[in-house]
Design an enzyme around this catalytic site. Structure first.
Site, short mmCIF file in Angstrom:
data_model
loop_
_atom_site.label_atom_id
_atom_site.label_comp_id
_atom_site.label_asym_id
_atom_site.label_seq_id
_atom_site.Cartn_x
_atom_site.Cartn_y
_atom_site.Cartn_z
N ALA A 275 21.92 24.86 41.12
CA ALA A 275 22.98 24.48 42.07
C ALA A 275 22.77 23.10 42.69
O ALA A 275 23.71 22.50 43.19
CB ALA A 275 23.10 25.52 43.16
N TRP B 18 30.79 6.63 43.72
CA TRP B 18 29.64 6.20 42.91
C TRP B 18 29.99 6.03 41.44
O TRP B 18 29.48 5.14 40.78
CB TRP B 18 28.52 7.24 42.99
N TRP C 54 31.03 20.22 36.02
CA TRP C 54 30.40 19.15 36.79
C TRP C 54 29.25 18.57 35.97
O TRP C 54 28.36 19.35 35.63
CB TRP C 54 29.87 19.72 38.11
N GLU D 128 34.79 24.22 39.46
CA GLU D 128 33.54 23.48 39.28
C GLU D 128 32.44 24.44 38.86
O GLU D 128 32.25 25.48 39.47
CB GLU D 128 33.13 22.78 40.59
N LYS E 50 24.78 9.85 35.57
CA LYS E 50 23.67 9.94 36.51
C LYS E 50 22.48 10.65 35.85
O LYS E 50 22.67 11.53 35.01
CB LYS E 50 24.11 10.72 37.76
N ASP E 51 21.30 10.24 36.26
CA ASP E 51 20.10 10.84 35.66
C ASP E 51 19.84 12.19 36.31
O ASP E 51 18.94 12.36 37.12
CB ASP E 51 18.92 9.89 35.88
N TYR F 100 26.68 27.71 39.17
CA TYR F 100 25.72 26.88 38.42
C TYR F 100 24.84 27.83 37.62
O TYR F 100 24.23 28.75 38.20
CB TYR F 100 24.94 25.96 39.38
N GLU G 171 34.01 22.82 48.85
CA GLU G 171 33.04 23.88 49.13
C GLU G 171 32.76 23.99 50.62
O GLU G 171 31.84 23.35 51.14
CB GLU G 171 31.73 23.60 48.38
#
Ligand code: IDC
Length: 514
Positions: free
Chosen positions: A446, A252, A474, A440, A479-480, A414, A352
Site C-alpha cells: 500500500a 510531479w 497506479w 485505483e 518513479k523508482d 494494493y 481516499e
C-alpha cells in the site's frame, strides 16, 4: 512586378535570418575556432539562424527559448499550432508535449523562456530530442564527473547518457557545472555531436502507435455511461468494463499524462485514464491555476484518444474531504461546466478519505455538496465516491448510500497488502446493491513500493473480471518505486517497448486488453 518584389523581399529576409544560402559567414564566428565547424554545419542545414545584424554572438549564454527552438528543428518536431505570446511558443509547447522537459522546468507562464538555460536542462532536452534510447552506466559515467554530487537525481539519466554517448565531456576540470548556463557556441557543439551520434540525419518524430483498432469500448462506440443496478453500462445498456492506468501526481509526473503517453496505454488496450490531481503535497491547493492547466491538458489528451477519463480529486495527506470542501465544489463546478456535455468524463470526488473521519459525518455530507455542484452542469456524468480508511470502507457506504443516479463507490487495493477480506467486502456491498469501481489498485504494498505481488494481483484481476468491475492501475510514471509502470528514465513522449516497462507495467499492460 508584384511577384518580383515578393521574391526580393524573401531573399532579403533569408539573408537577414542567416538562411542556409547565407552560409556560416557570421561576422563574429572564426571558422577555425573550436566551434566554427559546428556553427557552419548547423547553419548550413537550416537548423540555426544568427542575429538580425549578421552576428552570431557565440559567447552569449543561450536562452531556453533559443535552445528549445534549435532542438525542435534538430529533432524534426513540428511546432504546436495556435500558440501565442512568445516568438518560440509553438516550439516550446511541442517540446513540452513530447516530454522533452517538464512543466516546472520551464513553466508555460513564460518567465524562464528568455533566461539562460541551465546545462542540466539543455542536456536533458537534447538527449530526449536526439538520443532517447541511450543509457549511461551509473558507475562508469558518474566517475567521469568531478562535481557529480551537485547534480540533482532528476538529471542523472540524461546526463549519464550524454557522457556515455560522448556528447558531453566536461570542462578542463572534469566538471559538468549543472546549474550554469552554456554559451551559444557550446550549445552548437553539443547539438552537432548529438546529431552525429543520432546518425547525422533528422530523426522522424516518434511514431505514435495506433490504438488496437477499433478501440474496444472507446467512447465513440460506447457513448454515455450509465449505472444500472450495480453494473456500469454503455449508452445502449450493455455492460461495460473500463480498464486503464492512473497517472501519478500531476505536480510531479504531469508529463506522463500527455497524448503520446496516454495513447500508448490505449494501444495496449486501455479505455480509461485516471488523472490524479493531488490536493496536498504541492498539488492543487498550492498552485491551483497551474494544476488546472495540467488537468485540462491531461483530460483533453485522453479525449483525443477516444478514452474515458476520470478527474480524480486526490485527497490523501488531507484525510478529511470536508477540509477543502469549498475548493472541491468550485473545482468540480468548473470542470463540469467545461466537460458536462462530454461523455468521456467521470468525476472522482475524493480519492481516499482517511484519519479520524466517518462516512456519515464527513464523506457523505461532502459528497452531497460536491455532487450537487457537479449535477448543475453535468447531469449525466458518472460520479465516483470514496469511503473512509483510504476507500476501503464501502460497507459503510452500502449501509447508508447516497441518493442519486449514476453514482459509484470506489474501492482501492494494493496486492501486497490487501486480499480476500477486501474482496469479500466487495461481494457483500454489491449484494446490498452498491455499484463498485476500483479506481485505483497497485501490484505493490500500500505504500507504493515493495513487491511486486503479481500472483495476488492476478487473483484480484480475475475476481474483478468475473464481476465486470472496472479498474485503474497506479501508476503510469517512471518513479523508482515498484508500483510504477515505467522504468526510471523512460521518455514520456517516446515510443515505449517492453524494456521500458517495469515488472508491474508488463503485468498490467498485458491485462489491459480484453
Ligand atoms: C503514493 C505514491 C508515492 C508518493 C505517495 C505520497 O506511489 O510515490 O510518494 O503516494 O504522495 C494510495 C494513494 C496514492 C499512493 C498509493 C501508494 O491514492 O496516492 O501513491 N496509494 O502508496 N492509496 C493507497 C496506496
Amino acid at each position: 512586378m508584384r511577384r518580383a518584389g515578393y521574391i526580393l523581399a524573401l531573399l532579403v529576409l533569408l539573408a537577414v535570418l542567416g538562411s542556409p544560402a547565407a552560409g556560416a559567414a557570421f561576422s563574429d564566428v572564426d571558422p577555425e575556432s573550436w566551434y566554427g565547424e559546428a556553427v557552419a554545419e548547423l547553419t548550413g542545414r537550416g537548423l540555426l539562424t544568427g542575429c538580425p545584424d549578421g552576428s552570431f554572438q557565440p559567447e552569449r549564454p543561450i536562452s531556453a527559448a533559443e535552445f528549445v527552438t534549435i532542438a525542435v528543428r534538430c529533432g524534426g518536431l513540428a511546432p504546436a499550432s495556435g500558440q501565442s505570446g512568445h516568438w518560440a511558443a509553438g516550439e516550446l509547447r511541442a517540446a513540452l508535449e513530447a516530454g522533452w522537459y517538464d512543466w516546472d522546468e520551464l513553466p508555460p507562464t513564460g518567465e524562464g523562456f528568455d533566461r539562460p538555460i541551465s546545462r542540466q536542462l539543455a542536456v536533458k532536452i537534447l538527449m530526449r530530442a536526439l538520443l532517447p534510447e541511450v543509457r549511461g552506466d551509473y558507475q562508469r559515467e558518474s566517475a567521469k564527473i568531478s562535481d557529480f554530487s551537485t547534480l540533482s537525481g532528476r538529471y542523472y539519466e540524461p546526463v549519464l547518457a550524454a557522457y556515455a554517448a560522448g556528447v558531453v565531456t566536461g570542462d578542463g576540470n572534469g566538471a559538468f557545472r549543472p546549474l550554469d548556463g552554456l554559451s551559444r557556441a557550446e550549445a552548437c557543439v553539443l547539438l552537432r555531436r548529438a546529431l552525429q551520434k543520432a546518425g547525422g540525419e533528422r530523426p522522424s518524430p516518434p511514431a505514435v502507435p495506433k490504438p488496437a483498432a477499433p478501440l474496444s469500448g472507446g467512447v465513440s462506440q460506447t457513448g454515455w455511461l450509465q449505472v444500472k443496478g450495480t453494473q456500469l453500462c454503455g449508452e445502449s445498456g450493455e455492460p461495460v468494463v473500463l480498464r486503464g492506468m492512473s497517472s501519478h501526481g500531476l505536480q510531479w509526473f504531469g508529463s506522463f499524462a500527455g497524448v503520446q503517453a496516454v495513447r500508448q496505454t490505449a494501444a495496449a488496450g486501455a479505455n480509461v485514464f485516471r488523472v490524479a490531481i493531488y490536493t496536498g503535497e504541492g498539488g492543487y491547493l498550492s498552485q491551483p491555476e497551474a494544476m488546472k492547466e495540467r488537468v485540462i491538458a491531461a483530460v483533453d489528451a485522453a479525449i483525443a484518444c477516444d478514452m474515458y477519463v476520470i478527474i480524480d480529486w486526490h485527497i490523501l495527506s488531507d484525510g478529511d474531504p470536508l477540509a477543502h470542501g469549498s475548493e472541491a465544489e468550485a473545482f468540480f463546478s468548473e470542470m463540469a461546466q467545461r466537460y458536462g456535455d462530454t461523455p468521456n468524463v467521470l468525476y472522482e470526488i475524493c480519492n481516499e478519505p482517511n484519519g479520524g473521519i466517518t462516512w456519515q459525518g464527513n464523506v457523505k455530507p461532502y459528497a452531497q455538496r460536491v455532487i450537487a455542484a457537479i449535477r448543475e452542469h453535468a447531469p449525466r456524468g458518472i460520479i465516483l465516491v470514496g469511503s473512509p480508511t483510504w476507500s476501503q470502507d464501502i460497507h459503510l457506504a452500502a449501509a447508508d448510500p447516497l441518493q442519486g443516479e449514476n453514482l459509484m463507490y470506489t474501492l482501492h487495493f494494493y496486492a501486497g497488502t490487501h486480499s480476500a477480506e477486501l474482496r469479500e467486502r466487495i461481494d457483500a456491498a454489491r449484494k446490498g446493491g452498491l455499484p463498485v469501481f476500483v479506481s485505483e489498485w497497485g501490484t505493490s504494498r500500500a505504500g507504493g513500493g515493495g513487491g511486486v505481488f503479481l500472483e495476488e494481483a492476478g487473483v484480484w484481476l480475475d475476481f474483478l473480471e468475473e464481476r465486470a468491475i472496472s479498474w485503474c492501475n497506479w501508476s503510469l510514471c517512471d518513479k523508482d518505486e515498484a508500483s510504477a509502470a515505467l522504468r526510471p528514465g523512460t521518455a514520456p513522449g517516446g515510443t515505449w517497448s517492453e524494456e521500458d516497462l517495469t515488472p508491474s507495467g508488463r503485468f498490467v499492460f498485458s491485462r489491459l486488453a480484453h
